[in-house]
Design a protein around this motif. Sequence first.
Motif, short mmCIF file in Angstrom:
data_model
loop_
_atom_site.label_atom_id
_atom_site.label_comp_id
_atom_site.label_asym_id
_atom_site.label_seq_id
_atom_site.Cartn_x
_atom_site.Cartn_y
_atom_site.Cartn_z
N PHE A 175 -1.40 0.45 -7.58
CA PHE A 175 -2.66 0.28 -6.87
C PHE A 175 -3.66 -0.33 -7.85
O PHE A 175 -3.59 -0.08 -9.05
N GLY A 201 0.82 -1.21 0.00
CA GLY A 201 0.00 0.00 0.00
C GLY A 201 0.85 1.25 0.00
O GLY A 201 2.09 1.20 -0.05
N TYR A 202 0.17 2.41 0.08
CA TYR A 202 0.91 3.67 -0.03
C TYR A 202 1.88 3.88 1.12
O TYR A 202 2.93 4.51 0.96
#
Length: 280
Positions: A72, A43-44
């Motif tokens: 993503f 994820g980020y």
Amino acid sequence: MPKVSSMVVPYAAYLRVYEPLAAFPEPERTHWARYARRPDRPGYQDELRRSLADLLPTPPIPVPVHESGDAFVAESDGVLCVCPWRTRLRGWQALGDLGAELPPPVLDAVLPPLVRDQAAQDYERWLARNPDARPWIRTATWHIPLNWFVLVSDEERRYDEATAEAPPMLRYRTPMVQARRRVARALRTLREALDEGPLIDGLVDVGRWLEEFHPRSLVELDYGGLVHVVPAGELEDDHSAADVAAGIEALRRGDGAAAGEAYGRLVARWRAVRDRRSAN
């Protein structure tokens, strides 16, 4: 995938474009199709942790040596869409903006001039070979540009409260065609009501960026790490997209007082967030 550290890295928001697989040439299309099936996609926060880890060596590594192969993944109307990280490209672009964010002594201490100059030269050479390159992700620290909220509507807002397993989440997602339509309508209204300025310039810029992507893309405005700096009650009550829409509609009607009230709510909300940047 192992994480660089377990800490939470906050204070950045994101505007992302997810393109359908059909928008990518081979062999990249096959790569993303396989990637989307991975159960352990990062994820980020993982991306930010890796970037911070690169700043720890001496000398620091301001831009990754190799481009990221991560993305993503989202689904829009049954179509699989991906948003490549392109961390190296975004790192070069962010490096060019640091001069406006940090005082020279602080910038030189974090990233010595020699390191920055080398990165700038690398970017120039790379850009000469890739003149049409553009990122799928835009980042804003300690605020969200008001023009981003033009792209979405309050009905597309999703807010999830914090749990024992996850922090709160606030984001908007909208089809590309809707985002482009809202930009065009807002620009017509703003140009009729206001002089040229940062709001119009910013909206023109983001509108041109959106035009570079597939029409069946998905646009996402994600509060990202800002959820850690905004108190939970204020986050739940944050309807900035609705305030922006109300302000633009008031301008269209010629109601300057109502437009001023909407703008005042936005300024107060986001000034409070940015003020925390310099809080001790």
